[in-house]
Scaffold this motif. Structure first.
Motif, PDB file in Angstrom:
ATOM      1  N   TYR A 153       5.983  -9.756   3.617  1.00 24.16           N
ATOM      2  CA  TYR A 153       7.323  -9.172   3.491  1.00 24.16           C
ATOM      3  C   TYR A 153       8.353 -10.132   4.085  1.00 24.16           C
ATOM      4  O   TYR A 153       8.012 -11.001   4.899  1.00 24.16           O
ATOM      5  CB  TYR A 153       7.404  -7.806   4.179  1.00 24.16           C
ATOM      6  CG  TYR A 153       6.918  -7.784   5.619  1.00 24.16           C
ATOM      7  CD1 TYR A 153       7.803  -7.999   6.669  1.00 24.16           C
ATOM      8  CD2 TYR A 153       5.573  -7.561   5.908  1.00 24.16           C
ATOM      9  CE1 TYR A 153       7.350  -7.990   7.974  1.00 24.16           C
ATOM     10  CE2 TYR A 153       5.124  -7.541   7.213  1.00 24.16           C
ATOM     11  CZ  TYR A 153       6.022  -7.752   8.250  1.00 24.16           C
ATOM     12  OH  TYR A 153       5.555  -7.745   9.560  1.00 24.16           O
ATOM     13  N   PRO A 154       9.620  -9.992   3.668  1.00 26.09           N
ATOM     14  CA  PRO A 154      10.672 -10.840   4.245  1.00 26.09           C
ATOM     15  C   PRO A 154      10.848 -10.494   5.724  1.00 26.09           C
ATOM     16  O   PRO A 154      10.716  -9.338   6.114  1.00 26.09           O
ATOM     17  CB  PRO A 154      11.933 -10.455   3.459  1.00 26.09           C
ATOM     18  CG  PRO A 154      11.436  -9.790   2.232  1.00 26.09           C
ATOM     19  CD  PRO A 154      10.142  -9.158   2.587  1.00 26.09           C
ATOM     20  N   ARG A 155      11.123 -11.502   6.524  1.00 27.39           N
ATOM     21  CA  ARG A 155      11.358 -11.251   7.951  1.00 27.39           C
ATOM     22  C   ARG A 155      12.622 -10.421   8.107  1.00 27.39           C
ATOM     23  O   ARG A 155      13.654 -10.737   7.508  1.00 27.39           O
ATOM     24  CB  ARG A 155      11.510 -12.581   8.706  1.00 27.39           C
ATOM     25  CG  ARG A 155      11.593 -12.340  10.221  1.00 27.39           C
ATOM     26  CD  ARG A 155      11.858 -13.591  10.966  1.00 27.39           C
ATOM     27  NE  ARG A 155      13.277 -13.921  10.741  1.00 27.39           N
ATOM     28  CZ  ARG A 155      13.829 -15.088  11.014  1.00 27.39           C
ATOM     29  NH1 ARG A 155      13.107 -16.046  11.492  1.00 27.39           N
ATOM     30  NH2 ARG A 155      15.100 -15.296  10.773  1.00 27.39           N
ATOM     31  N   PRO A 156      12.512  -9.338   8.876  1.00 28.83           N
ATOM     32  CA  PRO A 156      13.702  -8.480   9.031  1.00 28.83           C
ATOM     33  C   PRO A 156      14.803  -9.175   9.819  1.00 28.83           C
ATOM     34  O   PRO A 156      14.588 -10.060  10.549  1.00 28.83           O
ATOM     35  CB  PRO A 156      13.177  -7.269   9.804  1.00 28.83           C
ATOM     36  CG  PRO A 156      11.775  -7.547  10.180  1.00 28.83           C
ATOM     37  CD  PRO A 156      11.368  -8.842   9.548  1.00 28.83           C
TER      38      PRO A 156
ATOM     39  N   GLY B 164      13.866 -20.434   0.782  1.00 31.17           N
ATOM     40  CA  GLY B 164      14.811 -20.207   1.871  1.00 31.17           C
ATOM     41  C   GLY B 164      14.714 -18.837   2.505  1.00 31.17           C
ATOM     42  O   GLY B 164      15.294 -18.604   3.561  1.00 31.17           O
ATOM     43  N   VAL B 165      13.994 -17.904   1.885  1.00 32.40           N
ATOM     44  CA  VAL B 165      13.830 -16.568   2.463  1.00 32.40           C
ATOM     45  C   VAL B 165      12.653 -16.615   3.441  1.00 32.40           C
ATOM     46  O   VAL B 165      11.529 -16.902   3.030  1.00 32.40           O
ATOM     47  CB  VAL B 165      13.573 -15.504   1.373  1.00 32.40           C
ATOM     48  CG1 VAL B 165      13.288 -14.153   1.999  1.00 32.40           C
ATOM     49  CG2 VAL B 165      14.745 -15.426   0.413  1.00 32.40           C
TER      50      VAL B 165
ATOM     51  N   ILE C 119       6.710 -19.113   5.182  1.00 31.31           N
ATOM     52  CA  ILE C 119       6.067 -18.219   6.148  1.00 31.31           C
ATOM     53  C   ILE C 119       6.453 -18.674   7.547  1.00 31.31           C
ATOM     54  O   ILE C 119       6.059 -19.741   7.998  1.00 31.31           O
ATOM     55  CB  ILE C 119       4.524 -18.211   5.992  1.00 31.31           C
ATOM     56  CG1 ILE C 119       4.132 -17.791   4.575  1.00 31.31           C
ATOM     57  CG2 ILE C 119       3.901 -17.274   7.022  1.00 31.31           C
ATOM     58  CD1 ILE C 119       2.656 -17.943   4.275  1.00 31.31           C
ATOM     59  N   VAL C 120       7.252 -17.847   8.209  1.00 30.41           N
ATOM     60  CA  VAL C 120       7.717 -18.183   9.560  1.00 30.41           C
ATOM     61  C   VAL C 120       6.925 -17.448  10.633  1.00 30.41           C
ATOM     62  O   VAL C 120       7.031 -17.776  11.813  1.00 30.41           O
ATOM     63  CB  VAL C 120       9.232 -17.886   9.729  1.00 30.41           C
ATOM     64  CG1 VAL C 120      10.053 -18.784   8.804  1.00 30.41           C
ATOM     65  CG2 VAL C 120       9.545 -16.425   9.491  1.00 30.41           C
TER      66      VAL C 120
END
Length: 141
Positions: A138-141, A61-62, A115-116
């Motif tokens: 890295y996580p999308r800000p 979900g991240v 991965i978006v």
């Protein structure tokens, strides 16, 4: 989110594309795997695992961002004194990305569907440079 973000590492070796999925005559799905794909994915997996150093993968979900720079084979007949040409021949960048995403599943993130955003570049190696993939996640800000 806490953790080792961003995760950056270099996986040495010849980047191998992951082919499309096909159906066999019995209706079962299978990967059209290129030669050495398993070895390439295991290499990426090992370097990703080392980069994560006992940190857990990003939970499901991240949303994640993956930046990849593929350093491709440099032909021996390419002059060292002239500018290095772009890597415009096969393999396709999207199929190279597919192998990277699958290799990092369970190590960097729970699933590669997280991965978006992909930012990928494919280039020919400079004289003396090793082939491989420079990866940052890295996580999308």
């Amino acid at each position: 989110m806490s953790g080792p973000w961003p995760v950056t590492f270099f996986a040495p070796g010849k980047p191998i594309p992951q082919g499309s999925k096909n159906l066999n005559r019995h209706g079962a799905m299978y990967d059209q795997q290129g030669k050495d794909l398993d070895t390439w994915r295991k290499t990426v997996w090992a370097y990703a695992r080392q980069a994560m150093r006992r940190n857990p993968a990003a939970p499901a979900g991240v949303p994640m961002v993956c930046e990849v720079e593929f350093v491709m084979y440099r032909p021996k007949n390419l002059p060292k004194t002239k500018p290095t040409p772009p890597a415009t021949k096969k393999p396709d960048t999207d199929k190279l990305q597919r192998a990277i995403g699958d290799a990092m599943t369970g190590v960097v993130f729970a699933d590669d569907s997280q991965i978006v955003r992909w930012m990928a570049e494919k280039r020919t190696a400079e004289p003396g440079e090793r082939m491989g993939a420079r990866i940052t996640v890295y996580p999308r800000p």
